[in-house]
Design a protein around this motif. Structure first.
Motif, PDB file in Angstrom:
ATOM      1  N   ASP A 131       0.828  -1.202   0.000  1.00 49.77           N
ATOM      2  CA  ASP A 131       0.000   0.000   0.000  1.00 49.77           C
ATOM      3  C   ASP A 131       0.865   1.257   0.000  1.00 49.77           C
ATOM      4  OD1 ASP A 131      -2.179  -1.603   0.035  1.00 49.77           O
ATOM      5  OD2 ASP A 131      -2.856  -1.083   2.055  1.00 49.77           O
ATOM      6  N   LEU A 132       1.914   1.219   0.821  1.00 46.59           N
ATOM      7  CA  LEU A 132       2.780   2.393   0.914  1.00 46.59           C
ATOM      8  C   LEU A 132       3.486   2.646  -0.412  1.00 46.59           C
ATOM      9  CD1 LEU A 132       3.348   4.321   3.247  1.00 46.59           C
ATOM     10  CD2 LEU A 132       5.446   3.054   3.705  1.00 46.59           C
ATOM     11  N   HIS A 133       3.929   1.567  -1.060  1.00 46.16           N
ATOM     12  CA  HIS A 133       4.592   1.714  -2.361  1.00 46.16           C
ATOM     13  C   HIS A 133       3.632   2.313  -3.380  1.00 46.16           C
ATOM     14  CE1 HIS A 133       5.421   0.246  -6.468  1.00 46.16           C
ATOM     15  NE2 HIS A 133       6.680   0.487  -6.166  1.00 46.16           N
ATOM     16  N   ASP A 134       2.415   1.751  -3.441  1.00 45.94           N
ATOM     17  CA  ASP A 134       1.466   2.227  -4.434  1.00 45.94           C
ATOM     18  C   ASP A 134       1.033   3.665  -4.157  1.00 45.94           C
ATOM     19  OD1 ASP A 134       1.628  -0.238  -5.596  1.00 45.94           O
ATOM     20  OD2 ASP A 134      -0.193  -1.014  -4.670  1.00 45.94           O
ATOM     21  N   LEU A 135       0.810   3.986  -2.895  1.00 48.97           N
ATOM     22  CA  LEU A 135       0.371   5.333  -2.547  1.00 48.97           C
ATOM     23  C   LEU A 135       1.460   6.361  -2.822  1.00 48.97           C
ATOM     24  CD1 LEU A 135      -1.469   4.621   0.811  1.00 48.97           C
ATOM     25  CD2 LEU A 135      -2.527   5.465  -1.285  1.00 48.97           C
ATOM     26  N   LEU A 136       2.640   6.153  -2.238  1.00 51.16           N
ATOM     27  CA  LEU A 136       3.699   7.152  -2.342  1.00 51.16           C
ATOM     28  C   LEU A 136       4.303   7.196  -3.736  1.00 51.16           C
ATOM     29  CD1 LEU A 136       5.519   6.804   1.092  1.00 51.16           C
ATOM     30  CD2 LEU A 136       3.762   8.419   0.395  1.00 51.16           C
ATOM     31  N   GLY A 137       4.428   6.027  -4.377  1.00 57.21           N
ATOM     32  CA  GLY A 137       5.007   6.012  -5.724  1.00 57.21           C
ATOM     33  C   GLY A 137       4.193   6.854  -6.680  1.00 57.21           C
ATOM     34  N   HIS A 138       2.887   6.655  -6.660  1.00 51.75           N
ATOM     35  CA  HIS A 138       2.016   7.422  -7.548  1.00 51.75           C
ATOM     36  C   HIS A 138       1.989   8.901  -7.158  1.00 51.75           C
ATOM     37  CE1 HIS A 138      -1.540   8.410  -9.956  1.00 51.75           C
ATOM     38  NE2 HIS A 138      -2.014   9.018  -8.865  1.00 51.75           N
ATOM     39  N   THR A 139       1.805   9.155  -5.870  1.00 55.56           N
ATOM     40  CA  THR A 139       1.664  10.540  -5.418  1.00 55.56           C
ATOM     41  C   THR A 139       2.923  11.347  -5.701  1.00 55.56           C
ATOM     42  OG1 THR A 139       0.141   9.841  -3.679  1.00 55.56           O
ATOM     43  CG2 THR A 139       1.191  11.989  -3.426  1.00 55.56           C
ATOM     44  N   THR A 198      -4.340  11.877   3.546  1.00 57.56           N
ATOM     45  CA  THR A 198      -5.566  11.173   3.938  1.00 57.56           C
ATOM     46  C   THR A 198      -5.467   9.694   3.625  1.00 57.56           C
ATOM     47  OG1 THR A 198      -6.873  13.166   3.536  1.00 57.56           O
ATOM     48  CG2 THR A 198      -8.062  11.065   3.607  1.00 57.56           C
ATOM     49  N   GLU A 199      -4.976   9.380   2.439  1.00 57.55           N
ATOM     50  CA  GLU A 199      -4.889   7.973   2.022  1.00 57.55           C
ATOM     51  C   GLU A 199      -3.899   7.196   2.880  1.00 57.55           C
ATOM     52  OE1 GLU A 199      -3.931   8.214  -2.074  1.00 57.55           O
ATOM     53  OE2 GLU A 199      -6.019   8.368  -2.726  1.00 57.55           O
ATOM     54  N   ILE A 200      -2.802   7.846   3.243  1.00 62.09           N
ATOM     55  CA  ILE A 200      -1.809   7.161   4.077  1.00 62.09           C
ATOM     56  C   ILE A 200      -2.399   6.857   5.444  1.00 62.09           C
ATOM     57  CG2 ILE A 200       0.374   7.462   5.293  1.00 62.09           C
ATOM     58  CD1 ILE A 200       1.403   8.942   2.820  1.00 62.09           C
ATOM     59  N   ARG A 201      -3.144   7.819   6.004  1.00 58.63           N
ATOM     60  CA  ARG A 201      -3.791   7.556   7.295  1.00 58.63           C
ATOM     61  C   ARG A 201      -4.776   6.400   7.181  1.00 58.63           C
ATOM     62  NH1 ARG A 201      -4.429  13.404   7.272  1.00 58.63           N
ATOM     63  NH2 ARG A 201      -2.804  14.388   8.532  1.00 58.63           N
ATOM     64  N   VAL A 234      -4.804   0.815 -12.132  1.00 60.90           N
ATOM     65  CA  VAL A 234      -4.741   2.090 -12.851  1.00 60.90           C
ATOM     66  C   VAL A 234      -3.670   2.989 -12.254  1.00 60.90           C
ATOM     67  CG1 VAL A 234      -6.014   4.211 -13.361  1.00 60.90           C
ATOM     68  CG2 VAL A 234      -7.135   1.994 -13.626  1.00 60.90           C
ATOM     69  N   ARG A 235      -3.652   3.080 -10.950  1.00 55.75           N
ATOM     70  CA  ARG A 235      -2.677   3.948 -10.265  1.00 55.75           C
ATOM     71  C   ARG A 235      -1.244   3.538 -10.608  1.00 55.75           C
ATOM     72  NH1 ARG A 235      -2.040   6.777  -5.067  1.00 55.75           N
ATOM     73  NH2 ARG A 235      -4.291   6.856  -4.925  1.00 55.75           N
ATOM     74  N   GLU A 236      -0.944   2.241 -10.491  1.00 57.30           N
ATOM     75  CA  GLU A 236       0.428   1.772 -10.732  1.00 57.30           C
ATOM     76  C   GLU A 236       0.810   1.914 -12.198  1.00 57.30           C
ATOM     77  OE1 GLU A 236       4.186   0.257 -10.227  1.00 57.30           O
ATOM     78  OE2 GLU A 236       2.737   0.919  -8.709  1.00 57.30           O
ATOM     79  N   GLY A 255       6.075  -2.941  -8.229  1.00 58.81           N
ATOM     80  CA  GLY A 255       4.667  -2.607  -8.076  1.00 58.81           C
ATOM     81  C   GLY A 255       3.763  -3.584  -8.798  1.00 58.81           C
ATOM     82  N   LEU A 256       4.125  -3.928 -10.053  1.00 58.44           N
ATOM     83  CA  LEU A 256       3.314  -4.879 -10.808  1.00 58.44           C
ATOM     84  C   LEU A 256       3.352  -6.269 -10.182  1.00 58.44           C
ATOM     85  CD1 LEU A 256       4.131  -3.834 -14.489  1.00 58.44           C
ATOM     86  CD2 LEU A 256       2.124  -3.271 -13.126  1.00 58.44           C
TER      87      LEU A 256
END
Length: 413
Positions: free
Chosen positions: A197-205, A243-246, A296-298, A354-355
């Motif tokens: 989750d952290l990889h997908d969230l921070l990588g995209h952001t 917000t998403e990280i929380r 989609v995000r990744e 990620g994939l």
């Protein structure tokens, strides 16, 4: 993750809780049953006391040896242990036939030792033979019938109860070990989920922030208002990321496919990549939307960061029972991986960390993920997931089948 860690500590405390006896020292006090034979040696009522004393000493020594070997599986099942039991049996029969009386209590002790060592059919056969022998030898002395039954029953009970208690003790230990292992496994799985989750969230952001920062820098000299708009987008992306990280930390994050598509369009436009989004099919359950949103995000993050593309097409095709997602760009593929070079692969195709994580996520939900060169060049990521019609109907009834900003059957560029 914190709860799982507490569960692991709880299991560690369970290992220290009192339970059924599981030590050789719990078997040693039963040697007091031989005090009657020892007393007969001391008061001189036993003929040839030196022979009886030697037999008592030998039986006691062998009993102690068996007690300590019974709690080590390799030693308990070894031939040497069976040989010790055989020697104890020989001494028991010799002394009981020679002296009788209190020397018959060697049979319950021998049965107890058999219960600590033998299991299943061997135990049943040994205990039955010893109980019958004890009753028969006692009857040869013309004693009371009740005495004969008592010594036979005591012999039988000693072996069976000992075996039952020790088996229960072993089962309790195995269950405690299993609980600890399950708790450790749960913690590891939670750590893996959180890292994904952290990889997908921070990588995209962070990719979106970098792209929009570059766009703001390019626009600032000639169009200040447009540059300020990009800066505002950066602020909005940063707040949304917090917000998403929380939510990810607390384990309650639910993604929306429509939201992710809107973010993907914004990120692609900021990177000067033309987005084309096509959706068709019935409403999707929230869990399926969340998984497709991660894809989609990744995929869009990889397009923005690596592809050098000018066009990215996102197609969601819903069908009865299945939904398919394809994300195709016209870039240069994956320039960082040369043919024949080592690297992560998905189904024989090129794939990154990620994939790889997404492949595991979709596989756990019964789906699949593929990644590789597109049909007309560039790079393509395709995902397929099963859809439960009942879940989809319920989501539609509740009004959750569509995320904000999506239109089924529409094409947006």
């Amino acid at each position: 993750m914190v709860a799982d860690a507490r569960a692991t500590k709880g299991c560690d405390r369970d290992a220290d809780l009192p339970g059924p006896p599981a030590s050789a020292y719990t078997l040693l006090p039963w040697l007091l049953m031989g005090l009657g034979a020892f007393a007969s040696l001391v008061d001189g009522t036993t003929p040839h006391p030196w022979i009886g004393g030697a037999g008592l000493l030998a039986f006691t020594s062998l009993y102690v040896a068996v007690s300590f070997r019974a709690f080590v599986k390799e030693k308990r099942e070894s031939r040497a242990t069976l040989g010790i039991l055989g020697a104890m049996a020989a001494i028991t029969y010799a002394l009981s036939l020679s002296y009788g009386g209190t020397w018959l209590f060697f049979f319950p002790l021998l049965s107890l030792a058999c219960g600590a060592v033998l299991r299943e059919r061997k135990l049943g056969l040994a205990v039955m033979v010893l109980a019958s022998s004890a009753g028969a030898i006692s009857g040869m002395e013309a004693g009371e019938v009740w005495d004969n039954v008592t010594i036979a029953y005591g012999t039988f009970l000693s072996g069976m109860v000992t075996a039952a208690v020790l088996s229960l003790s072993q089962t309790v230990r195995e269950l405690r070990d299993t609980r600890q292992e399950l708790a450790r496994t749960a913690v590891e799985k939670e750590r893996l989920r959180f890292s994904r989750d952290l990889h997908d969230l921070l990588g995209h952001t962070l990719s979106v922030i970098v792209v929009k920062s570059e766009a703001a820098r390019r626009l600032a000299p000639r169009d200040l208002d447009a540059a300020l708009g990009q800066v505002a987008d950066i602020e909005s992306v940063g707040r949304q990321a917090l917000t998403e990280i929380r939510e990810a930390v607390t384990g309650y994050r639910e993604g929306s496919l429509g939201t992710e598509l809107d973010r993907a369009r914004s990120a692609l436009l900021a990177a000067e990549v033309e987005p084309v989004v096509r959706l068709s099919g019935p409403p999707l359950p929230s869990q399926v939307e969340a998984l497709l949103g991660w894809v989609v995000r990744e995929a869009v993050t990889n397009v923005v960061r690596h592809s050098g593309a000018t066009r990215c097409e996102i197609v969601v095709d819903g069908a009865p029972g299945r939904v398919r997602l394809k994300i195709t760009d016209d870039g240069r593929g994956v320039p960082s991986v040369q043919p024949g070079a080592p690297g992560p692969r998905i189904g024989g195709r090129i794939g990154g960390t990620g994939l790889k994580g997404l492949t595991e996520r979709l596989a756990a939900a019964g789906g699949s993920l593929g990644a590789g060169p597109g049909p007309r060049g560039g790079f393509q990521v395709s995902a397929e997931l099963p859809v439960d019609p009942a879940d989809a109907a319920l989501e539609a009834e509740l009004g959750r089948g569509q995320g904000p900003g999506t239109e089924h059957g529409a094409a947006r560029g």
